[in-house]
Design a protein around this motif. Sequence first.
Motif, mmCIF file in Angstrom:
data_model
loop_
_atom_site.group_PDB
_atom_site.id
_atom_site.type_symbol
_atom_site.label_atom_id
_atom_site.label_comp_id
_atom_site.label_asym_id
_atom_site.label_seq_id
_atom_site.Cartn_x
_atom_site.Cartn_y
_atom_site.Cartn_z
ATOM 1 N N THR A 190 0.850 -1.200 0.000
ATOM 2 C CA THR A 190 0.000 0.000 0.000
ATOM 3 C C THR A 190 0.881 1.243 0.000
ATOM 4 N N GLU A 221 -3.342 0.602 -3.449
ATOM 5 C CA GLU A 221 -3.156 -0.767 -2.976
ATOM 6 C C GLU A 221 -2.529 -1.523 -4.130
ATOM 7 N N THR A 266 -10.514 -1.063 3.815
ATOM 8 C CA THR A 266 -10.989 -1.607 2.532
ATOM 9 C C THR A 266 -12.009 -0.673 1.881
#
Lengths: 403, 260
Positions: free
Chosen positions: B50, B76, B250
């Motif tokens: 990331t 990501e 997420t």
Amino acid sequence: MRRLIILSLTLIASLATSQAVQLGGQAAVTFGVAVDGTLPVAAAEAVLTLSGEVGSGFFPDASYSATILAGYDAATGDSTLELDEARVTAYLGDFELTAGKLRRAWGSTDGVNPVDLLNPRDMRFPPEAYKVAVPMLHGIYYADDVNIELALLPMFVPSTLPGPAWRQAPAPELPPGVTLAGILPLEEHRPAAELSNVQFGLRATMQLSRFDVSATYFRGFRSEPTINARLEPGAAPGQVLLQPVLSYDRVNVLGLDFSGVVGDVVLRGEAAYTIADAPTAGAAAGSDSLQAVLGGEYLIPGGPRTVLQAIYDYTAPTNGSSSTSTLKFMTALIYEPTNRTQVDLGWVQSLDGSGLLMPGLTYSFADGVRGEATAYVLYGGSGTEFGDLSENSQLRLSLVYDF
Amino acid sequence: MTLSLARTAYTTRLATLLVLALLIATANAQQYRDADELMAAVNARPEPATTEATLSMTITTAGGQTLTRELQMWAEGTDARVMKFTAPADIAGSGFLNLTHADGAEEKLVYLPALGRVRRIAGGQQGDAFFGSDFSYEDITGIEPDDYTHELIEVREGPTYVVAAVPLPGTGSVYERLVISVPEATLVPVQVEYYQGGELVKTLTVSGLTEVDGYTLALERRMETLRGGQVTSYTVIAQRAVKLDQELPTDLFTERFLRR
């Protein structure tokens, strides 16, 4: 007093734990000149926005913003000082709840959005009608495959009517020997602020194979009035006065819209079918109607971004009047020849031969400072949709500073 | 005279030997024999899981005037990236989300607060300018090696490999050819030339290579737009406050965050 102290302490506490409080805004001056030499606008406007977030995690627990709008138009004498959009949003896991005076955008297409029903429009200058923030409670739930939105609008706020130059004078059919002596002030039947008049909308959005598809249901009122007129006796025999009556139809609206990528084109479509309730006392109901928009967006290699749309309007027959339907085509071209310059062209063409052409130029002088010039050219013959408004053709120049 | 000739012959022989030695040395130093091998190595370079960074984008026009944008970027790997503008005020709140799905399909979404809507970008719109800069959406999302055929056209001193990359049909690239320079020492492409209609239209120069947490990062990218061989404008994107391999939520790479 006690309530005020508690409120102040709450506000101070929230600001103290805020991650970022920002103050920003915009200052703008706009000057316009019409083809007949009149000045339709000579305005200065200032917008001030306070916004911030509350919370300590990666995402805020809540956020807020409030915007104050102040303006003065020397051409019309209108002055404005009002709270524009003001909101508090709480982020509760997969659910977001926002309360305040809000604008929300529903729909997929450009310029004309049949399903974008939550906010009324300020249509004083119809080519640039913008949405008006209204009291609203808005929630959105993000599920895995579908987003569900619910909006509650406790108070009805109508759209602002077009300015006098944009309205067409009523021409009632009078019995033989009767003359029209004048027009009485507008009589408006606005829905009262009561529980039975609370409006709401429900919208579900899901992704189907790279297409975003949404279904919408709205129960409320048309924000634009249905205009009727009745004749009142005048001062002398054989004379009548025209009494225009504005009423707002209670409606159910079913909407569907989509956007998706097909090859090098973004396709967008939107349709809403409006079912008007039976008329209430003192107000004639408008008709059921359908509005549908279908279009595509394409970037011409090395050239402008191009949007083409067809706009279809249908009004069902009512009270002995026949149905009507219109078809218009809208084209928008946007091109950036340099990093500072944007040239655009909006063009609406009706099948009756009339239309509206809007060439524009935007130039960035510096960070946050831009100048805009847009011409609004209405053309067409007498009795056509845009031709009757051709005297409103004008040029507008703006200087805008965002900070 | 004889001596002179002999000396000349000796000198020539010595020069030939030196050139041969140099060629052998160069051949030995050139680790990658062909473009595919090189690009595979470039692709295999360790990348952070990331990335979070603050970016400043400075656009300079032919007249020398500048416009500046500030933005925050999260990524990501190379499959998900979101960028949100924080300044200047007229574009603050705008954002860009780029996702590469498991089936290889790319999804590009733009959020403009003035519209209040998220808009999709089609393949053919990849060449559109990224928020008024010299970078296009295609340039910003980077080069996916599998979308190109590669040919090694030159090995320069260093060695630095010069590779011609031609986009495969169906990738939606607006370019007909890229010429990529890759030093063997870093395997970071330091220059990319973009060709359209046989003409050089843009040049990307990457600089400020630095080691952060064991990764080689380029802190500055300069994209020049050319017309008739002359630079008409350029944009510099500089990274700072870079955080690598941090755990990111997420929910970050979603339309929801783009709108927030």
